[in-house]
Design a protein around this motif. Structure first.
Motif, short mmCIF file in Angstrom:
data_model
loop_
_atom_site.label_atom_id
_atom_site.label_comp_id
_atom_site.label_asym_id
_atom_site.label_seq_id
_atom_site.Cartn_x
_atom_site.Cartn_y
_atom_site.Cartn_z
N ARG A 84 10.39 12.92 4.41
CA ARG A 84 9.31 12.06 4.90
C ARG A 84 9.04 10.97 3.88
NH1 ARG A 84 4.05 15.00 5.35
NH2 ARG A 84 5.00 16.33 3.77
N ASN A 85 8.71 9.79 4.35
CA ASN A 85 8.17 8.82 3.40
C ASN A 85 7.20 7.86 4.05
OD1 ASN A 85 9.51 6.45 4.28
ND2 ASN A 85 11.38 7.18 3.31
N HIS A 86 6.34 7.30 3.24
CA HIS A 86 5.28 6.42 3.74
C HIS A 86 5.21 5.19 2.83
CE1 HIS A 86 1.28 5.60 5.64
NE2 HIS A 86 1.16 4.89 4.55
N VAL A 87 5.35 4.03 3.44
CA VAL A 87 5.26 2.78 2.67
C VAL A 87 4.08 2.00 3.21
CG1 VAL A 87 6.48 0.67 2.00
CG2 VAL A 87 7.78 2.72 2.59
N GLY A 143 -3.77 0.19 -3.43
CA GLY A 143 -2.96 -1.02 -3.35
C GLY A 143 -1.69 -0.68 -2.58
N LYS A 144 -0.60 -1.35 -2.91
CA LYS A 144 0.64 -1.10 -2.18
C LYS A 144 1.45 -0.02 -2.89
CE LYS A 144 0.94 -5.39 0.28
NZ LYS A 144 -0.02 -4.85 1.22
N GLY A 145 2.10 0.84 -2.09
CA GLY A 145 2.88 1.89 -2.73
C GLY A 145 3.79 2.60 -1.76
N THR A 146 4.63 3.48 -2.32
CA THR A 146 5.58 4.25 -1.50
C THR A 146 5.47 5.72 -1.88
OG1 THR A 146 7.09 2.40 -1.57
CG2 THR A 146 8.01 4.49 -0.89
N LYS A 172 -5.85 3.29 -0.43
CA LYS A 172 -7.18 2.96 -0.95
C LYS A 172 -7.80 4.26 -1.46
CE LYS A 172 -11.53 0.87 0.59
NZ LYS A 172 -12.21 0.31 1.74
N GLU A 173 -8.17 4.25 -2.72
CA GLU A 173 -8.79 5.42 -3.35
C GLU A 173 -8.04 6.71 -3.06
OE1 GLU A 173 -12.91 5.34 -2.33
OE2 GLU A 173 -13.17 3.35 -3.19
N GLY A 174 -6.71 6.64 -3.19
CA GLY A 174 -5.92 7.86 -3.10
C GLY A 174 -5.48 8.26 -1.70
N LEU A 175 -5.84 7.47 -0.68
CA LEU A 175 -5.43 7.81 0.69
C LEU A 175 -4.75 6.62 1.35
CD1 LEU A 175 -8.68 9.63 1.84
CD2 LEU A 175 -6.48 10.72 1.42
N GLU A 176 -3.92 6.93 2.36
CA GLU A 176 -3.31 5.84 3.12
C GLU A 176 -4.42 5.09 3.85
OE1 GLU A 176 -2.77 9.07 3.52
OE2 GLU A 176 -0.68 9.56 3.97
N ALA A 185 5.24 15.33 -3.72
CA ALA A 185 5.69 13.98 -3.29
C ALA A 185 5.70 13.08 -4.52
CB ALA A 185 4.73 13.42 -2.26
N SER A 186 6.62 12.12 -4.52
CA SER A 186 6.57 11.16 -5.63
C SER A 186 5.99 9.86 -5.10
CB SER A 186 7.98 10.95 -6.20
OG SER A 186 8.58 9.84 -5.62
N TYR A 187 5.07 9.29 -5.88
CA TYR A 187 4.42 8.04 -5.47
C TYR A 187 4.79 6.96 -6.46
CZ TYR A 187 0.80 4.49 -4.86
OH TYR A 187 0.15 3.29 -4.67
N GLU A 188 5.26 5.85 -5.94
CA GLU A 188 5.54 4.71 -6.81
C GLU A 188 4.70 3.55 -6.30
OE1 GLU A 188 9.13 1.66 -8.08
OE2 GLU A 188 9.55 3.28 -6.69
#
Length: 828
Positions: free
Chosen positions: A275-278, A265-268, A282-286, A252-255
């Protein structure tokens, strides 16, 4: 100095250099045609500048010595500092260039092909400044200005400096006597160990400076103003990264934002399969609010989850719009539907709606299912998505039955209540045909007991006994109330209460607040907005509903008067926890009793439920208060016994929440008392034909109490024809009964009516007059018959059922009893 630059330039086959040779000869006295061109260029282009800088430093130093204190000496001194920096910078850059050049010569082709980039510089090499990586990962460590490289045998690993964090706080447990640095990257962490603290400090400094400069995208060049030299790189960063190693985010790519090597913090997040999650991490988890899109395999559509996440899993309130036109609004836990939730199918083919309890992604527990195609509502228990256990089915045609279900099928016998008031007890089929043994009680009192069969084309046949002794059916059967033993009020809507309890137990943290009950938000767009609202800086107008302020206010409003107005404000607000809870309860109540569910056989169930809501809200208010006092370090007052708590709920909370449930509830009362109300209306119509005097006479009101003064007659009117003049003020007062919802207010109106009657009588007899019961009843009956209140039976019973229990045996109780007896008289 660019390492290969001059060589590259001079090797070029261009003719230009031949012309330039003559020019260079003018600069260089010792230039012969054999001299290497690159050396010549170095001498011409670089040496003069260095000499120039040196001369400036000498000149400025002389000037500084000649100047007196307090004059321009300071300015000159700071200029010297800058030039010295520049000089050391130039030599540092030259050293790095030579250092790098010799490195490329010493490394094998395999490495230089991959690593050698013209602009890359070597900043430190573990051969010069010994340091080793943990777990024997490498024979050599190279720090360049953009990557950190670990070489082991014939392979190497490189880490982009922008994605590297250096943490010195840890000493390695395994090897005492070594000084360690922890190197953190998005997917792995390793240690660098030095033999002594100085070595560690130098590496740490060099690493941090290289990382900071890589992040800034430029070197600390002295004349570029303050560049933050010597400071640590920020621990929070923003960049895009593609995960490689096995795990939840593989490929997965995380921006977005990072903190110490983890998304924070905030990310995509975007996966290759679409699939995507926006949202918040926190500490590497949604963690926090997030929107997740999951493509459906078969069709070109998505399931869209807008939900609260906790440590990487869905938890709390969310709205999920599935690609097949279904929408779920409710609670999740560990990525599955769990707790209270509403699933609605919006497609035109089979519209349905389920409101109730979920467990492990399936309908489990108490719930209400509305099948809009068949015009039916099922209220009852579920097991793994099937109707299972006791259930009540209400149909649009007004028929209603109670049965036991097993995996969606009806089993055993049940009670079937027909619209014409006949009752069938026994076995019946899906399409409500009687089969097998049963007992049918007709509305006129006839009872048919026997065995029923249904042959197609021949209608219903029965073998049995018909009892026509016509003992009029008692009320119990025609007004039978369902569901009271099967679904005790404590067992209904547990999912809503559990969430609230969890919220209180978590200490009412602000981040859990939106996730504990979001039913005040109807659409997923609003849900998203409310999230943005929650996490942005709020305006002053909403500030009073932040959770600390709510708890603070609770402590201030403990006095009876202010508590009443505080609760009223809280229950009306969709931002207050209690207001949110009420909203969820309203939705559950309407799902059960509105529309098709308006069936008189469900009245007691509904009325019990509303009282229970009041009790729960009072309990939760106390829970919040308890928490607020604890946080202030105060001890809550001693708990009062159960009875008074129930009374409090009835007297304080019930009147405040009743308006939310009143339309459905009053409709049930009207249906339940329909027959008496019809008789009463007929009685009113008959009595309204009487003129005032005749009616007073007919009702046996004593003559000396007749308010004849109120009848001003013209000459050709007869006293007996005058209508609607006597006791006018009391009549108008009583008519206000239907303008209010609260039983307390209704009782106050009744009291005022009584006072108006007394006032009129006192005026007639010209002295204060206390009405005895014998006088009051006929007068009250007169006023009731003139007020012509519709559905008076429903009103009386609603007041009786929902009034404050402390009023029993008092004046209000007495007046209500008087009103009841008037109502019964008029029916007769």
């Amino acid at each position: 100095v660019v390492v290969h630059g001059f060589e590259h330039a001079t090797k070029s086959k261009s003719e230009a250099w031949k012309h330039h040779k003559t020019v260079l000869k003018q600069f260089l006295t010792d230039f012969t045609s054999e001299t290497s061109m690159s050396l010549a260029l170095y001498t011409v282009l670089h040496k003069p500048i260095r000499d120039h800088v040196e001369q400036y430093i000498l000149l400025l130093t002389k000037l500084s010595e000649a100047l007196k204190e307090g004059s321009e000496k300071d300015t000159v001194t700071s200029a010297i500092k800058e030039y010295v920096k520049l000089e050391s910078f130039i030599s540092q850059v030259l050293d790095e260039a030579c250092f790098t050049k010799s490195l490329w010569k010493s490394l094998g082709y395999k490495f230089t092909d991959m690593l050698c980039v013209p602009e890359r510089r070597l900043l430190e090499d573990s051969k010069n400044l010994p340091i080793s990586a943990s777990t024997n990962r490498s024979d050599r460590i190279l720090l360049f200005d953009d990557v950190l490289v670990l070489i082991q045998g014939n392979s190497f690993q490189s880490f982009d400096l922008k994605l590297v964090w250096v943490d010195e706080s840890c000493r390695e447990k395994s090897a005492p006597g070594l000084y360690g640095l922890s190197i953190i990257t998005p997917e792995e962490t390793f240690f660098l160990s030095a033999k002594d603290p100085q070595m560690k400090a130098v590496w740490q400094w060099k690493l941090n400076q290289a990382i900071r400069q890589a992040l800034n995208g430029k070197r600390d060049f002295p004349l570029w103003g303050k560049t933050g030299e010597g400071t640590k790189p920020p621990s929070c960063r923003f960049f895009t990264y593609i995960f490689r190693l096995e795990g939840k985010f593989k490929s997965a790519s995380y921006e977005g934002e990072w903190h110490w090597g983890k998304p924070h913090g905030k990310g995509t997040l975007k996966w290759r399969d679409g699939r995507n999650h926006v949202g918040d991490f926190k500490e590497g988890l949604e963690h926090g609010f997030g929107i997740c899109l999951v493509p459906r395999r078969s069709e070109d559509r998505y399931d869209c989850y807008k939900c609260h996440w906790y440590e990487g899993k869905m938890r709390g309130y969310g709205i999920c719009e599935y690609g097949n036109d279904m929408v779920y609004k409710g609670y999740f836990k560990d990525n599955v539907r769990q707790g209270f939730g509403i699933l609605e199918n919006l497609s035109a083919e089979h519209p349905f709606k389920y409101t109730g309890q979920w467990e492990n992604d399936k309908k489990n527990g108490y719930g209400v299912w509305e099948d809009k195609d068949r015009g039916e509502r099922y209220i009852g228990t579920w097991l793994d998505d099937h109707k299972h256990g006791q259930g009540i089915v209400v149909t649009q045609s007004g028929i209603c039955y109670q049965r036991t279900f097993h995996a969606d099928k009806m089993v055993g016998s049940g009670i079937l209540l027909l619209e014409d008031d006949s009752v069938y007890e026994g076995n019946f089929t899906e399409d409500l045909t009687f089969v097998g043994k049963g007992k049918l009680s007709f509305a006129n009192g006839f009872i048919l007991e026997g065995t029923f069969t249904n042959k197609s084309g021949q209608g219903l046949q029965t073998h049995g006994i018909l009892n026509t002794s016509n003992e009029q059916l008692d009320d119990r059967i025609t007004k039978a109330q369902l569901g009271l033993e099967e679904f005790p009020v404590e067992k209904r809507w547990k999912g809503i209460y559990d969430q609230f309890l969890e919220f209180i137990h978590s200490g009412c943290k602000e981040e859990t607040e939106e996730s504990f009950t979001g039913f005040h938000i109807q659409t997923s767009k609003e849900l998203r907005k409310s999230q943005e609202y929650l996490f942005c800086q709020r305006g002053t107008e909403d500030i009073s509903w932040k959770i600390e302020d709510i708890l603070e206010e609770l402590v201030q409003h403990q006095e009876l008067e202010s508590l009443q107005s505080y609760l009223e404000k809280a229950l009306k607000s969709s931002l207050h926890p209690l207001g949110k809870l009420l909203k969820a309860l309203t939705i559950a109540f309407q799902a059960t009793y509105s529309g098709i569910g308006a069936n008189r056989h469900l009245l007691t169930m509904a009325q019990e439920e509303v009282k229970h809501y009041a009790k729960k809200i009072w309990e939760f208010y106390q829970g919040l208060l308890h928490l607020a006092l604890e946080q202030k370090g105060q001890l809550p007052a001693k708990c009062v016994d159960e009875d008074t708590s129930d009374q409090k709920a009835c007297s304080m909370v019930l009147p405040l929440i009743l308006p939310c449930f009143y339309p459905e509830l009053f409709m049930l009362y009207m249906l339940y008392h329909e027959r008496e109300d019809d008789l009463y209306c007929q009685g009113i119509v008959d009595l309204s034909l009487f003129p005032d005097i005749k009616l007073l006479e007919f009702l046996d009101v004593q003559k000396h109490l007749w308010p004849l003064k109120d009848l001003t007659l013209t000459t050709n009117q007869r006293r007996s024809l005058i209508k609607d003049k006597c006791f006018l003020s009391a009549t108008e007062c009583l008519q206000k009964l239907i303008t209010t919802v609260d039983p307390r207010e209704k009782l106050v109106i009744l009291q005022k009516t009584y006072e108006e009657i007394e006032r009129t009588v006192s005026r007639v007899v010209e002295k204060d007059y206390k009405l005895p019961m014998d006088d009051l009843l006929p007068l009250l009956m007169y006023v009731v018959s003139r007020a012509k209140i519709q559905h008076l039976g429903a009103e009386i019973h609603l007041i009786r059922d929902l009034m404050d229990p402390t009023n029993q045996g008092g004046l209000y109780d007495f007046l209500l009893t008087a009103l009841e007896s008037c109502y019964e008289h008029i029916q007769r």
